[in-house]
Design a protein around this motif. Structure first.
Motif, PDB file in Angstrom:
ATOM      1  N   THR A 121      33.364  50.438  48.618  1.00  0.00           N
ATOM      2  CA  THR A 121      32.986  49.038  48.746  1.00  0.00           C
ATOM      3  C   THR A 121      33.724  48.395  49.915  1.00  0.00           C
ATOM      4  O   THR A 121      34.823  48.815  50.294  1.00  0.00           O
ATOM      5  CB  THR A 121      33.308  48.277  47.453  1.00  0.00           C
ATOM      6  OG1 THR A 121      34.681  48.477  47.117  1.00  0.00           O
ATOM      7  CG2 THR A 121      32.432  48.762  46.316  1.00  0.00           C
ATOM      8  N   ALA A 122      33.120  47.340  50.465  1.00  0.00           N
ATOM      9  CA  ALA A 122      33.722  46.649  51.605  1.00  0.00           C
ATOM     10  C   ALA A 122      34.995  45.925  51.210  1.00  0.00           C
ATOM     11  O   ALA A 122      35.898  45.749  52.039  1.00  0.00           O
ATOM     12  CB  ALA A 122      32.715  45.658  52.193  1.00  0.00           C
ATOM     13  N   VAL A 123      35.081  45.488  49.957  1.00  0.00           N
ATOM     14  CA  VAL A 123      36.300  44.875  49.432  1.00  0.00           C
ATOM     15  C   VAL A 123      36.643  45.566  48.126  1.00  0.00           C
ATOM     16  O   VAL A 123      35.755  46.098  47.446  1.00  0.00           O
ATOM     17  CB  VAL A 123      36.118  43.359  49.209  1.00  0.00           C
ATOM     18  CG1 VAL A 123      35.822  42.651  50.528  1.00  0.00           C
ATOM     19  CG2 VAL A 123      35.015  43.081  48.203  1.00  0.00           C
ATOM     20  N   PRO A 124      37.927  45.615  47.745  1.00  0.00           N
ATOM     21  CA  PRO A 124      38.296  46.267  46.490  1.00  0.00           C
ATOM     22  C   PRO A 124      37.556  45.647  45.302  1.00  0.00           C
ATOM     23  O   PRO A 124      37.337  44.433  45.248  1.00  0.00           O
ATOM     24  CB  PRO A 124      39.806  46.022  46.391  1.00  0.00           C
ATOM     25  CG  PRO A 124      40.248  45.801  47.805  1.00  0.00           C
ATOM     26  CD  PRO A 124      39.112  45.105  48.475  1.00  0.00           C
ATOM     27  N   VAL A 125      37.171  46.490  44.355  1.00  0.00           N
ATOM     28  CA  VAL A 125      36.437  46.020  43.189  1.00  0.00           C
ATOM     29  C   VAL A 125      37.401  45.430  42.163  1.00  0.00           C
ATOM     30  O   VAL A 125      38.330  46.096  41.700  1.00  0.00           O
ATOM     31  CB  VAL A 125      35.616  47.147  42.555  1.00  0.00           C
ATOM     32  CG1 VAL A 125      34.923  46.661  41.283  1.00  0.00           C
ATOM     33  CG2 VAL A 125      34.579  47.669  43.537  1.00  0.00           C
ATOM     34  N   THR A 126      37.192  44.176  41.836  1.00  0.00           N
ATOM     35  CA  THR A 126      37.932  43.485  40.787  1.00  0.00           C
ATOM     36  C   THR A 126      36.928  42.780  39.893  1.00  0.00           C
ATOM     37  O   THR A 126      35.720  42.761  40.176  1.00  0.00           O
ATOM     38  CB  THR A 126      38.894  42.443  41.383  1.00  0.00           C
ATOM     39  OG1 THR A 126      38.124  41.416  42.024  1.00  0.00           O
ATOM     40  CG2 THR A 126      39.837  43.077  42.407  1.00  0.00           C
ATOM     41  N   MET A 127      37.409  42.160  38.834  1.00  0.00           N
ATOM     42  CA  MET A 127      36.510  41.402  37.976  1.00  0.00           C
ATOM     43  C   MET A 127      35.810  40.295  38.760  1.00  0.00           C
ATOM     44  O   MET A 127      34.646  39.977  38.517  1.00  0.00           O
ATOM     45  CB  MET A 127      37.279  40.799  36.799  1.00  0.00           C
ATOM     46  CG  MET A 127      36.396  40.146  35.749  1.00  0.00           C
ATOM     47  SD  MET A 127      35.430  41.339  34.777  1.00  0.00           S
ATOM     48  CE  MET A 127      36.697  41.873  33.616  1.00  0.00           C
ATOM     49  N   GLU A 128      36.519  39.730  39.725  1.00  0.00           N
ATOM     50  CA  GLU A 128      35.962  38.636  40.509  1.00  0.00           C
ATOM     51  C   GLU A 128      34.998  39.143  41.562  1.00  0.00           C
ATOM     52  O   GLU A 128      33.960  38.513  41.824  1.00  0.00           O
ATOM     53  CB  GLU A 128      37.083  37.845  41.177  1.00  0.00           C
ATOM     54  CG  GLU A 128      36.636  36.791  42.178  1.00  0.00           C
ATOM     55  CD  GLU A 128      35.770  35.690  41.582  1.00  0.00           C
ATOM     56  OE1 GLU A 128      35.016  35.046  42.329  1.00  0.00           O
ATOM     57  OE2 GLU A 128      35.812  35.489  40.346  1.00  0.00           O
ATOM     58  N   SER A 129      35.296  40.284  42.184  1.00  0.00           N
ATOM     59  CA  SER A 129      34.470  40.738  43.308  1.00  0.00           C
ATOM     60  C   SER A 129      33.303  41.628  42.896  1.00  0.00           C
ATOM     61  O   SER A 129      32.360  41.806  43.670  1.00  0.00           O
ATOM     62  CB  SER A 129      35.336  41.509  44.316  1.00  0.00           C
ATOM     63  OG  SER A 129      35.767  42.744  43.766  1.00  0.00           O
TER      64      SER A 129
END
Length: 403
Positions: A288-296
């Motif tokens: 993913t382009a940004v780390p996967v979190t609950m928010e992202s």
């Protein structure tokens, strides 16, 4: 999520991820949704297993349905998709050798579906290390103190009535247990406009008993729920393919940058914008382009409050495309944004779900129906009204005039 369930779903990342595997052939839908059990005269269940005489102490097996099932129509059938949680509250293992679903609308519970020992492996998902193990044709062994979830999908023939109450019978090695009765919701379903427009759409990962959406039990705020029970990943196909050209370029995908539309009048309760698109997954890999979190994980999104405790969730939108803001009142058919590949998404698509809370995971998924669409089959197209497409149905929508 437990590792075993992630493995069964064929995922290596969060369950929000959309599968890129699409059948090139249009389904006939003579068969029910994948993994679903037919109910009706042509698929009559065997006579009910006789409940054993009470013993003391009774087997310490909790049988619980945490969220009431709701019937929805699709291609002339009615479906019930729901879960039964089993918890062994004793120290000793229990061997489950069968499960039955009974209709209890009239005196004398009538069996409508039966799952024998060898069929339990595909019905029951264990939770916890070594929670359960297969016993060949003898059933499933549920370890002491462990839990399992039975993922039911019942497809009722057109001539069959959906019961108002269900009961679940568990056949153990030396006892037969009945659950308390479960109410089946028969309230009218929300009739929505389609969230996209035009021809060539496929209801990827739509309602079935094998989709990662349907199996996506997730715990937030101390409660295990399935927010994506009826969710659909709307992808667009041309010549039976979701893209043409460079598979690593989001602009090659037919769904990319397509408008997403308000399915009904409602109020915007949240939006997120600015997350970049991912490079789509190919044989070369994926990140993913940004780390996967609950928010992202949902990426750029819009959430609408439709009233009555129902929320429409649009995920994985294109950065810079969000056309509304929190507090806006939107009209049915109004453009909300465009399809992208943000968040935990492997190729451009619209993740759409209806749920009882404005959270991608912390909610219970609710069924709805789409007011009108054209269903593609091997023999042509047919008009369907007030139904919900099941997994991998290919449909055409009327071209919208967005406002």
């Amino acid at each position: 999520m437990p590792t075993n369930l992630l493995y069964r779903c064929g995922l290596t990342s969060m369950l929000l991820a959309a599968s890129t595997c699409i059948s090139a052939e249009a389904a006939t839908f003579a068969e029910p949704a994948e993994g679903c059990r037919m109910v009706g005269p042509s698929a009559a269940a065997r006579p009910a297993v006789t409940r054993s005489a009470p013993v003391f102490p009774p087997p310490q097996l909790q049988i619980r349905t945490p969220f009431e099932p709701t019937a929805f129509p699709s291609a002339g059938r009615k479906y019930l998709i729901y879960e039964v949680h089993l918890q062994n509250f004793s120290d000793a293992a229990m061997k489950i050798s069968g499960m039955e679903v009974l209709a209890v609308d009239a005196p004398g519970a009538k069996p409508i579906a039966a799952f024998e020992a060898q069929q339990l492996q595909s019905l029951l998902v264990p939770f916890g290390s070594e929670a359960a193990s297969g016993e060949g044709d003898d059933g499933v062994r549920l370890a002491g103190g462990r839990a399992a979830v039975a993922f039911f999908c019942l497809a009722f023939e057109e001539s069959s009535q959906v019961p108002h109450r269900l009961r679940h019978r568990i056949v153990l090695e030396n006892a037969v247990l009945d659950s308390t009765d479960v109410e089946v919701a028969h309230t009218p379903l929300r009739v929505l406009a389609p969230p996209v427009s035009g021809a060539g759409w496929i209801a990827a990962n739509g309602p079935s008993n094998t989709s990662h959406h349907r199996l996506g039990l997730f715990t937030t705020d101390g409660a295990a729920r399935i927010s994506r029970r009826y969710a659909i990943d709307w992808k667009r196909l041309k010549d039976d393919a979701s893209f043409a050209g460079d598979a690593r370029d989001v602009r090659s995908y037919h769904a990319y940058a397509q408008d997403v539309l308000a399915v009904a009048e409602g109020t915007v309760v949240s939006t997120v914008d600015g997350m970049p698109d991912n490079v789509p997954r190919t044989a070369a890999g994926f990140s993913t382009a940004v780390p996967v979190t609950m928010e992202s994980a949902p990426g750029n999104r819009v959430v609408l409050d439709l009233g009555g405790g129902q929320f429409a969730y649009y995920a994985h939108l294109q950065a810079g495309s969000i056309a509304v803001k929190k507090g806006d009142r939107v009209r049915r058919g109004q453009r909300l944004g465009r399809i992208g590949n943000s968040g935990d998404s492997r190729e451009p698509h619209l993740h759409f779900q209806l749920a009882n809370a404005p959270h991608i995971l912390g909610a219970e998924g609710l069924p709805h129906v789409i007011d009108r669409y054209q269903l593609r089959t091997e023999s042509g197209t047919e008009e369907r009204t007030r139904e919900l497409p099941i997994r991998d149905m290919r449909v055409d929508f009327k071209e919208a005039k967005t406002r």
